[in-house]
Scaffold this motif. Sequence first.
Motif, PDB file in Angstrom:
ATOM      1  N   THR A 197      19.187   9.316  37.014  1.00 34.71           N
ATOM      2  CA  THR A 197      19.896  10.263  36.175  1.00 34.71           C
ATOM      3  C   THR A 197      20.502   9.229  35.060  1.00 34.71           C
ATOM      4  O   THR A 197      20.756   7.872  35.546  1.00 34.71           O
ATOM      5  CB  THR A 197      21.078  11.167  36.554  1.00 34.71           C
ATOM      6  OG1 THR A 197      21.829  10.300  37.110  1.00 34.71           O
ATOM      7  CG2 THR A 197      20.397  12.165  37.424  1.00 34.71           C
ATOM      8  N   ASP A 198      20.806   9.389  33.845  1.00 36.16           N
ATOM      9  CA  ASP A 198      21.292   8.606  33.056  1.00 36.16           C
ATOM     10  C   ASP A 198      22.583   7.686  33.700  1.00 36.16           C
ATOM     11  O   ASP A 198      22.773   6.550  33.485  1.00 36.16           O
ATOM     12  CB  ASP A 198      21.834   8.968  31.693  1.00 36.16           C
ATOM     13  CG  ASP A 198      20.442   8.967  30.817  1.00 36.16           C
ATOM     14  OD1 ASP A 198      19.336   8.640  31.118  1.00 36.16           O
ATOM     15  OD2 ASP A 198      20.747  10.128  29.727  1.00 36.16           O
ATOM     16  N   PRO A 199      23.646   8.446  34.229  1.00 35.04           N
ATOM     17  CA  PRO A 199      24.735   7.929  34.638  1.00 35.04           C
ATOM     18  C   PRO A 199      24.631   6.802  35.846  1.00 35.04           C
ATOM     19  O   PRO A 199      25.092   5.837  35.877  1.00 35.04           O
ATOM     20  CB  PRO A 199      25.906   9.035  35.119  1.00 35.04           C
ATOM     21  CG  PRO A 199      25.347   9.973  34.371  1.00 35.04           C
ATOM     22  CD  PRO A 199      23.577   9.926  34.054  1.00 35.04           C
ATOM     23  N   ALA A 200      23.453   7.246  36.861  1.00 32.55           N
ATOM     24  CA  ALA A 200      23.311   6.570  37.773  1.00 32.55           C
ATOM     25  C   ALA A 200      22.350   5.121  37.349  1.00 32.55           C
ATOM     26  O   ALA A 200      22.582   4.147  37.941  1.00 32.55           O
ATOM     27  CB  ALA A 200      22.258   7.226  38.768  1.00 32.55           C
ATOM     28  N   LEU A 254      29.138  -5.005  44.033  1.00 34.20           N
ATOM     29  CA  LEU A 254      29.363  -4.723  42.395  1.00 34.20           C
ATOM     30  C   LEU A 254      28.436  -3.578  42.250  1.00 34.20           C
ATOM     31  O   LEU A 254      28.924  -3.056  41.214  1.00 34.20           O
ATOM     32  CB  LEU A 254      28.698  -6.185  41.920  1.00 34.20           C
ATOM     33  CG  LEU A 254      29.426  -7.209  41.980  1.00 34.20           C
ATOM     34  CD1 LEU A 254      28.978  -8.754  41.493  1.00 34.20           C
ATOM     35  CD2 LEU A 254      31.048  -7.202  41.535  1.00 34.20           C
ATOM     36  N   LEU A 255      27.547  -3.165  42.874  1.00 35.67           N
ATOM     37  CA  LEU A 255      26.927  -2.042  42.897  1.00 35.67           C
ATOM     38  C   LEU A 255      27.887  -0.735  42.989  1.00 35.67           C
ATOM     39  O   LEU A 255      28.040   0.176  42.298  1.00 35.67           O
ATOM     40  CB  LEU A 255      25.821  -1.352  44.030  1.00 35.67           C
ATOM     41  CG  LEU A 255      24.819  -0.379  43.712  1.00 35.67           C
ATOM     42  CD1 LEU A 255      24.196  -0.185  42.317  1.00 35.67           C
ATOM     43  CD2 LEU A 255      23.849  -0.433  44.813  1.00 35.67           C
ATOM     44  N   LEU A 256      28.919  -0.887  43.833  1.00 39.06           N
ATOM     45  CA  LEU A 256      29.864   0.100  44.108  1.00 39.06           C
ATOM     46  C   LEU A 256      30.917   0.059  42.902  1.00 39.06           C
ATOM     47  O   LEU A 256      31.192   0.952  42.356  1.00 39.06           O
ATOM     48  CB  LEU A 256      30.911  -0.210  45.222  1.00 39.06           C
ATOM     49  CG  LEU A 256      32.026   0.561  45.577  1.00 39.06           C
ATOM     50  CD1 LEU A 256      31.496   1.979  45.921  1.00 39.06           C
ATOM     51  CD2 LEU A 256      32.695  -0.070  46.939  1.00 39.06           C
ATOM     52  N   LEU A 257      31.126  -1.191  42.188  1.00 40.00           N
ATOM     53  CA  LEU A 257      31.926  -1.357  41.363  1.00 40.00           C
ATOM     54  C   LEU A 257      31.297  -0.648  39.861  1.00 40.00           C
ATOM     55  O   LEU A 257      31.968  -0.024  39.263  1.00 40.00           O
ATOM     56  CB  LEU A 257      32.439  -2.634  41.052  1.00 40.00           C
ATOM     57  CG  LEU A 257      33.461  -3.036  39.895  1.00 40.00           C
ATOM     58  CD1 LEU A 257      34.728  -2.120  39.990  1.00 40.00           C
ATOM     59  CD2 LEU A 257      33.808  -4.524  39.554  1.00 40.00           C
ATOM     60  N   GLY A 258      30.158  -0.992  39.713  1.00 42.54           N
ATOM     61  CA  GLY A 258      29.290  -0.404  38.601  1.00 42.54           C
ATOM     62  C   GLY A 258      29.137   1.078  38.720  1.00 42.54           C
ATOM     63  O   GLY A 258      29.376   1.739  37.657  1.00 42.54           O
ATOM     64  N   LEU A 259      29.224   1.908  40.030  1.00 38.95           N
ATOM     65  CA  LEU A 259      29.157   3.097  40.005  1.00 38.95           C
ATOM     66  C   LEU A 259      30.507   3.666  39.628  1.00 38.95           C
ATOM     67  O   LEU A 259      30.688   4.656  38.950  1.00 38.95           O
ATOM     68  CB  LEU A 259      28.869   3.363  41.653  1.00 38.95           C
ATOM     69  CG  LEU A 259      28.821   4.954  41.883  1.00 38.95           C
ATOM     70  CD1 LEU A 259      27.623   5.834  41.128  1.00 38.95           C
ATOM     71  CD2 LEU A 259      28.575   5.007  43.370  1.00 38.95           C
ATOM     72  N   ALA A 260      31.432   2.911  40.284  1.00 36.47           N
ATOM     73  CA  ALA A 260      33.007   3.366  39.860  1.00 36.47           C
ATOM     74  C   ALA A 260      33.249   3.410  38.346  1.00 36.47           C
ATOM     75  O   ALA A 260      33.771   4.143  37.717  1.00 36.47           O
ATOM     76  CB  ALA A 260      33.949   2.716  40.665  1.00 36.47           C
ATOM     77  N   GLU A 293      26.060  10.619  42.874  1.00 37.54           N
ATOM     78  CA  GLU A 293      26.478  10.656  44.369  1.00 37.54           C
ATOM     79  C   GLU A 293      25.314  10.280  45.471  1.00 37.54           C
ATOM     80  O   GLU A 293      25.789   9.865  46.573  1.00 37.54           O
ATOM     81  CB  GLU A 293      26.503  12.239  44.466  1.00 37.54           C
ATOM     82  CG  GLU A 293      27.620  13.078  43.779  1.00 37.54           C
ATOM     83  CD  GLU A 293      27.701  13.010  42.343  1.00 37.54           C
ATOM     84  OE1 GLU A 293      28.508  13.278  41.609  1.00 37.54           O
ATOM     85  OE2 GLU A 293      26.618  12.969  41.711  1.00 37.54           O
ATOM     86  N   ARG A 294      24.063  10.183  45.106  1.00 37.24           N
ATOM     87  CA  ARG A 294      23.187   9.770  46.022  1.00 37.24           C
ATOM     88  C   ARG A 294      23.032   8.192  46.152  1.00 37.24           C
ATOM     89  O   ARG A 294      22.879   7.777  47.108  1.00 37.24           O
ATOM     90  CB  ARG A 294      21.593  10.241  45.370  1.00 37.24           C
ATOM     91  CG  ARG A 294      21.363  11.659  45.173  1.00 37.24           C
ATOM     92  CD  ARG A 294      20.681  11.963  46.473  1.00 37.24           C
ATOM     93  NE  ARG A 294      19.212  11.393  46.626  1.00 37.24           N
ATOM     94  CZ  ARG A 294      18.293  11.984  45.967  1.00 37.24           C
ATOM     95  NH1 ARG A 294      18.144  13.197  45.414  1.00 37.24           N
ATOM     96  NH2 ARG A 294      16.955  11.389  46.256  1.00 37.24           N
ATOM     97  N   LEU A 295      23.684   7.549  44.965  1.00 35.37           N
ATOM     98  CA  LEU A 295      23.828   6.025  45.158  1.00 35.37           C
ATOM     99  C   LEU A 295      24.962   5.728  45.955  1.00 35.37           C
ATOM    100  O   LEU A 295      25.131   5.035  46.937  1.00 35.37           O
ATOM    101  CB  LEU A 295      24.202   5.603  43.731  1.00 35.37           C
ATOM    102  CG  LEU A 295      22.928   5.158  42.895  1.00 35.37           C
ATOM    103  CD1 LEU A 295      23.735   4.725  41.506  1.00 35.37           C
ATOM    104  CD2 LEU A 295      22.036   4.156  43.209  1.00 35.37           C
ATOM    105  N   LEU A 296      25.967   6.694  46.098  1.00 31.44           N
ATOM    106  CA  LEU A 296      27.238   6.596  46.990  1.00 31.44           C
ATOM    107  C   LEU A 296      26.544   6.807  48.404  1.00 31.44           C
ATOM    108  O   LEU A 296      27.028   6.134  49.415  1.00 31.44           O
ATOM    109  CB  LEU A 296      28.189   7.367  46.511  1.00 31.44           C
ATOM    110  CG  LEU A 296      29.511   7.586  47.409  1.00 31.44           C
ATOM    111  CD1 LEU A 296      30.202   6.261  47.180  1.00 31.44           C
ATOM    112  CD2 LEU A 296      30.459   8.737  46.989  1.00 31.44           C
ATOM    113  N   TRP A 297      25.954   7.996  48.472  1.00 30.58           N
ATOM    114  CA  TRP A 297      25.207   8.112  49.645  1.00 30.58           C
ATOM    115  C   TRP A 297      24.592   6.525  50.242  1.00 30.58           C
ATOM    116  O   TRP A 297      24.742   6.271  51.426  1.00 30.58           O
ATOM    117  CB  TRP A 297      24.123   9.291  49.737  1.00 30.58           C
ATOM    118  CG  TRP A 297      23.553   9.555  50.866  1.00 30.58           C
ATOM    119  CD1 TRP A 297      23.714   8.938  52.160  1.00 30.58           C
ATOM    120  CD2 TRP A 297      22.949  10.778  51.300  1.00 30.58           C
ATOM    121  NE1 TRP A 297      22.891   9.681  53.149  1.00 30.58           N
ATOM    122  CE2 TRP A 297      22.660  10.823  52.421  1.00 30.58           C
ATOM    123  CE3 TRP A 297      22.751  11.952  50.294  1.00 30.58           C
ATOM    124  CZ2 TRP A 297      21.827  12.105  52.881  1.00 30.58           C
ATOM    125  CZ3 TRP A 297      21.902  12.938  50.901  1.00 30.58           C
ATOM    126  CH2 TRP A 297      21.570  13.045  52.271  1.00 30.58           C
TER     127      TRP A 297
END
Length: 175
Positions: free
Chosen positions: A6-9, A32-38, A133-137
Amino acid sequence: MFDRFTDPARRAVMRAGILTMNAGRTSLATDLLLLGLAEEHPMPHLPDPAALRPHIDTGRTRELLAAIGIDVEEVRRRTRHGLDDPRLWRLERSRVAFLRVTLSGPMGVLPLRMHARKAIEVALWKPGPVTGERLLWGLLADAANGSAAILREAGADVRELVRVAGIPVHRATSG
């Protein structure tokens, strides 16, 4: 690989790439993937980026330049305009080395470290779109990558994040 995001992901992964290059790192890691997600896909119970940054090495550029009165974010906005255009970024698996995944964009090419690649693979595992949410998973699926520890240090309720992300929890049964 980005075609299912998705665009946000997609923006979260792109932002992680920009953060990686800004920090002077040579490969993209889960922190940094976590920070980018946040930053790009806020969700309930996910700490805001300001709460995460003290627990993630983003380089010292910001504080060093701030000491002499330079706002590094303003400099980046002016000099790196357009870097966040999704059409300029690719997430690709090597055809030769199947386990090698790279993120490439206007600033260069970054290989994903093992745990970051695993997080992306978990996010892609189920059919359908890859959401934040799937990235967080993907980030929480592997305790060895340190994402859960960073979230706890930033004050997050990881169990609640697991619930929000829809991650199935298997409980051992006595028998």
